[in-house]
Design an enzyme around this catalytic site. Structure first.
Site, mmCIF file in Angstrom:
data_model
loop_
_atom_site.group_PDB
_atom_site.id
_atom_site.type_symbol
_atom_site.label_atom_id
_atom_site.label_comp_id
_atom_site.label_asym_id
_atom_site.label_seq_id
_atom_site.Cartn_x
_atom_site.Cartn_y
_atom_site.Cartn_z
ATOM 1 C CG ASP A 227 59.549 28.561 47.756
ATOM 2 O OD1 ASP A 227 59.131 27.472 47.346
ATOM 3 O OD2 ASP A 227 60.503 28.674 48.543
ATOM 4 C CG ASP B 34 59.035 23.920 52.145
ATOM 5 O OD1 ASP B 34 58.345 24.145 53.149
ATOM 6 O OD2 ASP B 34 58.789 22.995 51.348
#
Length: 178
Positions: A15, A17
């Protein structure tokens, strides 16, 4: 990292952020990109071991009109400047209401990344900071590892099969899997 230990793991997807970089909501400014502690070292280690790396990122700010796809591309380019090149990038520009197949926890971006890398989903892992990341991994048949931040919900931590305190520990867990 001996080659035998890593034989089943061929790619680690991340991922963006809150996992690779500090979460700045709807960030369209490359100047605000700050790597998470240890991210560069973890990525360099994976690359040195011949493990592919990728990013799978929900960017609903595009659908909401808060940022443009070009903004996201500029931020992603800055992420690569700071953390090195990734083998694959997957970005979902949709909102939850769009009911797309790519927005995590749907498995679409994981499937797409694995197709582009030429690997089976069982040979991939996804490391993220929220339950949707783990959900997308599991729905795709990949291994999910949760690296919680202070904003990760307690029930997401409780539900995750693999939880690590940081990126380095997350990769360590993956290396111990049969």
């Amino acid at each position: 990292m001996g080659s035998s230990e890593m034989s089943t793991l061929r790619a680690v997807l991340f991922d963006r952020d809150g996992t690779l970089v500090v979460d700045v909501p709807y960030n369209g400014d490359p100047g605000k990109v700050r790597p998470m502690a240890g991210a560069k070292e973890v990525l360099d280690g994976l690359r040195a071991a011949g493990i592919a790396t990728g990013v799978v990122s929900n960017q609903s700010g595009i659908a909401r009109g808060l940022i443009t796809a070009d903004d996201v591309a500029k931020v992603n380019a800055r992420v690569e400047e700071l953390l090195g090149p990734f083998d694959v990038w997957e970005v979902c520009p949709h909102e939850e209401q769009d009911s797309c197949s790519c927005r995590k926890p749907a498995p679409g971006m994981v499937h797409s990344a694995c197709r582009k890398l030429g690997i089976h989903e069982s040979e991939a892992a996804l490391i993220g900071d929220i339950g949707a990341d783990v959900g997308a991994a599991e729905a795709a048949g990949a291994t999910g590892v949760l690296v919680p931040t202070p904003v990760t919900r307690a029930e997401e931590v409780a539900a995750a099969r693999l939880v690590a305190s940081d990126l380095s520990s997350a990769v360590g867990l993956l290396q111990e899997l049969p």
